[in-house]
Design an enzyme around this catalytic site. Structure first.
Site, mmCIF file in Angstrom:
data_model
loop_
_atom_site.group_PDB
_atom_site.id
_atom_site.type_symbol
_atom_site.label_atom_id
_atom_site.label_comp_id
_atom_site.label_asym_id
_atom_site.label_seq_id
_atom_site.Cartn_x
_atom_site.Cartn_y
_atom_site.Cartn_z
ATOM 1 N N HIS A 45 -25.074 44.416 95.908
ATOM 2 C CA HIS A 45 -24.984 42.969 95.678
ATOM 3 C C HIS A 45 -23.793 42.568 94.812
ATOM 4 O O HIS A 45 -23.185 41.524 95.053
ATOM 5 C CB HIS A 45 -26.271 42.466 95.023
ATOM 6 C CG HIS A 45 -27.436 42.448 95.950
ATOM 7 N ND1 HIS A 45 -27.534 41.549 96.987
ATOM 8 C CD2 HIS A 45 -28.543 43.224 96.012
ATOM 9 C CE1 HIS A 45 -28.670 41.770 97.640
ATOM 10 N NE2 HIS A 45 -29.294 42.787 97.081
ATOM 11 N N GLU B 129 -28.923 41.106 103.055
ATOM 12 C CA GLU B 129 -29.373 42.478 102.767
ATOM 13 C C GLU B 129 -29.002 43.458 103.885
ATOM 14 O O GLU B 129 -28.532 44.551 103.619
ATOM 15 C CB GLU B 129 -30.902 42.521 102.560
ATOM 16 C CG GLU B 129 -31.383 41.879 101.269
ATOM 17 C CD GLU B 129 -31.130 42.725 100.019
ATOM 18 O OE1 GLU B 129 -30.526 43.811 100.115
ATOM 19 O OE2 GLU B 129 -31.515 42.249 98.937
ATOM 20 N N HIS C 43 -28.070 49.887 94.063
ATOM 21 C CA HIS C 43 -28.217 48.812 95.058
ATOM 22 C C HIS C 43 -27.774 47.461 94.479
ATOM 23 O O HIS C 43 -27.022 46.722 95.108
ATOM 24 C CB HIS C 43 -29.667 48.736 95.531
ATOM 25 C CG HIS C 43 -29.951 47.527 96.363
ATOM 26 N ND1 HIS C 43 -29.478 47.384 97.654
ATOM 27 C CD2 HIS C 43 -30.627 46.383 96.076
ATOM 28 C CE1 HIS C 43 -29.876 46.213 98.125
ATOM 29 N NE2 HIS C 43 -30.559 45.581 97.195
HETATM 30 FE FE LIG Z 1 -31.216 43.601 97.461
#
Ligand SMILES: [Fe+2]
Length: 294
Positions: free
Chosen positions: A167, A208, A162
């Site tokens: 990101h 997100e 993740h």
């Molecule tokens: Fe995150």
């Protein structure tokens, strides 16, 4: 309202120098002693790390590498079809490996050259204020562990897949990097916890779990969707609402499953106009104004 702490397994330090990651009873690794030992060992490296030192390098196992490889390959095709072009161009520029897990120092060096963001190691939860304030300095706190092999599709816990595939690729876009920094700077200015929470909630529904139109097509640009190959299949079937700051700041949501309501920007410029402008101007009067408008 979103409570970041729910996402993470708490980490505690014992007097004998050992570090323990407390997985919840419903965590897929709860009954797996090898996984738990591995989580403790990786967290201990981040706990021992001091600013200014080289970032911890993890000797990833064949099993961990296989999960990265599987998720990278599964996501490559879904990204091509359903990720926003701004993310795809950034991913192309960053050029992360698909066959092995990149070390944080490698991710950091590559990102610094592109957008000035650097990565530091986090054992688990970083307090909300510290996490965001660091974003204001273009510093991203990243975990280094890998999700449990029984559930490669989705993890509510932010693992290295993740943090880096989601990101890292996103932060290789100068425009997404600027929005992320603006959220961090807004938190650094805020004195009230309510203000920090509003910023975190809006960040959640944008950086997100944000989606964005590309012509007639709805695409994903949020790191949470882009690092979850189950969610990449599902997001276009969710309830899609136009960007709305008050709704994003006040909607209740459950982080443990796919997001049923998503907010769509018309373009990167639209996201910058609405959310970037909000982050730039956000002050401690904001929570009352939002509640009054809700
Ligand atoms: Fe995150």
């Amino acid at each position: 309202m979103f409570e970041e702490a729910q996402l993470y397994s708490p980490v505690s330090h014992h007097d004998d120098g050992t570090v323990e990651v407390h997985l919840g009873a419903n965590h897929p690794g709860f009954n797996d002693p090898d996984y738990r030992a591995r989580r403790n060992a990786i967290a201990a490296r981040a706990v021992a790390w001091q600013p200014g030192e080289p970032l911890p390098r993890i000797d990833y196992t064949e099993g961990e590498t296989a999960i990265w490889r599987q998720v990278s390959h599964e996501l490559a095709d879904k990204h091509r079809r359903r990720a926003h072009p701004e993310y795809l161009a950034a991913k192309e520029r960053l050029g992360l490996p698909t066959e092995q897990i990149p070390q944080l120092d490698e991710v950091s060096a590559a990102l610094t050259g592109l957008t000035g963001f650097s990565y530091v190691a986090a054992p688990g939860l970083v307090e909300l204020r510290e996490f965001y304030s660091s974003l204001g300095d273009r510093v991203f706190h990243s975990t280094q562990y890998v999700r449990h092999p029984s559930e490669p599709l989705y993890t509510p816990e932010p693992d290295v897949i993740h943090e880096v595939l989601g990101h890292g690729n996103q932060l290789a876009s100068p425009r997404f990097a600027a929005l992320t920094q603006a959220a961090g700077a807004a938190v650094a200015r805020a004195e009230r916890d309510e203000t920090v929470q509003v910023i975190a909630d809006i960040f959640w529904f944008t950086m997100e779990f944000g989606v964005m139109f590309d012509g007639p097509d709805l695409k994903a640009y949020g790191a949470g969707i882009l690092s979850s190959y189950g969610e990449m299949d599902e997001f276009s079937h969710m309830e899609i609402r136009p960007l709305d700051l008050v709704q994003m700041a006040t909607l209740n949501y459950d982080i443990t499953s796919y997001q049923p309501i998503l907010f769509a920007a018309e373009s990167v410029g639209h996201l910058e106009d609405v959310v970037g402008t909000f982050f730039a101007a956000c002050d401690d009067e904001v929570p009352e104004r939002m509640l009054a408008a809700a």
